[in-house]
Design an enzyme around this catalytic site. Sequence first.
Site, mmCIF file in Angstrom:
data_model
loop_
_atom_site.group_PDB
_atom_site.id
_atom_site.type_symbol
_atom_site.label_atom_id
_atom_site.label_comp_id
_atom_site.label_asym_id
_atom_site.label_seq_id
_atom_site.Cartn_x
_atom_site.Cartn_y
_atom_site.Cartn_z
ATOM 1 N N GLY A 236 36.813 35.041 10.727
ATOM 2 C CA GLY A 236 37.089 34.630 9.351
ATOM 3 C C GLY A 236 38.516 34.868 8.902
ATOM 4 O O GLY A 236 38.860 34.570 7.765
ATOM 5 N N HIS A 237 39.379 35.381 9.769
ATOM 6 C CA HIS A 237 40.751 35.749 9.357
ATOM 7 C C HIS A 237 41.762 35.287 10.395
ATOM 8 O O HIS A 237 42.229 36.099 11.178
ATOM 9 C CB HIS A 237 40.838 37.266 9.180
ATOM 10 C CG HIS A 237 42.031 37.711 8.382
ATOM 11 N ND1 HIS A 237 43.245 37.985 8.936
ATOM 12 C CD2 HIS A 237 42.169 37.936 7.059
ATOM 13 C CE1 HIS A 237 44.089 38.385 8.002
ATOM 14 N NE2 HIS A 237 43.450 38.373 6.845
ATOM 15 N N PHE A 238 42.177 34.219 10.431
ATOM 16 C CA PHE A 238 41.761 32.986 9.775
ATOM 17 C C PHE A 238 41.343 32.031 10.889
ATOM 18 O O PHE A 238 42.046 31.973 11.900
ATOM 19 C CB PHE A 238 42.919 32.368 8.986
ATOM 20 C CG PHE A 238 43.481 33.313 7.946
ATOM 21 C CD1 PHE A 238 42.831 33.481 6.731
ATOM 22 C CD2 PHE A 238 44.638 34.026 8.178
ATOM 23 C CE1 PHE A 238 43.359 34.337 5.756
ATOM 24 C CE2 PHE A 238 45.155 34.885 7.210
ATOM 25 C CZ PHE A 238 44.511 35.040 6.000
#
Length: 145
Positions: free
Chosen positions: A51-53
């Site tokens: 999720g990052h990124f």
Amino acid sequence: MEINMLGIKEIMEIIPHRAPFLLIDRIEELNPGISAVGYKAVSYGEPFFLGHFPQEPVMPGVLIVEALAQTGAVAILSLEENKGKTAYFAAINNVRFKKKVVPGDVLKLECEIIKSKGPLGVGRAFASVDGEPAVSAELTFMVQK
């Protein structure tokens, strides 16, 4: 007494962190109560990259700071009187993020204990990749049972 090379097993005997939150792969220099130098090989398989990124994987800066804190914790908790204790954050000051850390990078993590009185202490910490500064910070900790 300076100690060379601690692997993951020896690190886990000193600090309580475990996967996926253990952020040091090895310690190459350890001077108990004074300093430690460790390394983290940053892999695309790290869970935070989901999720990052997703379009441009970057290691979260706060996790680099945590890796530095864990390196400092190895230094302070390797003292005989601190065995079995935990080092908690008390403050984080003067943090500077200077370089993105991405999959394939190897983070060099350095922490020098610059003040220590009773259960409180301060570490001066630096993370770098290939000799280029990535993060610097002053980390205050409290050692407790």
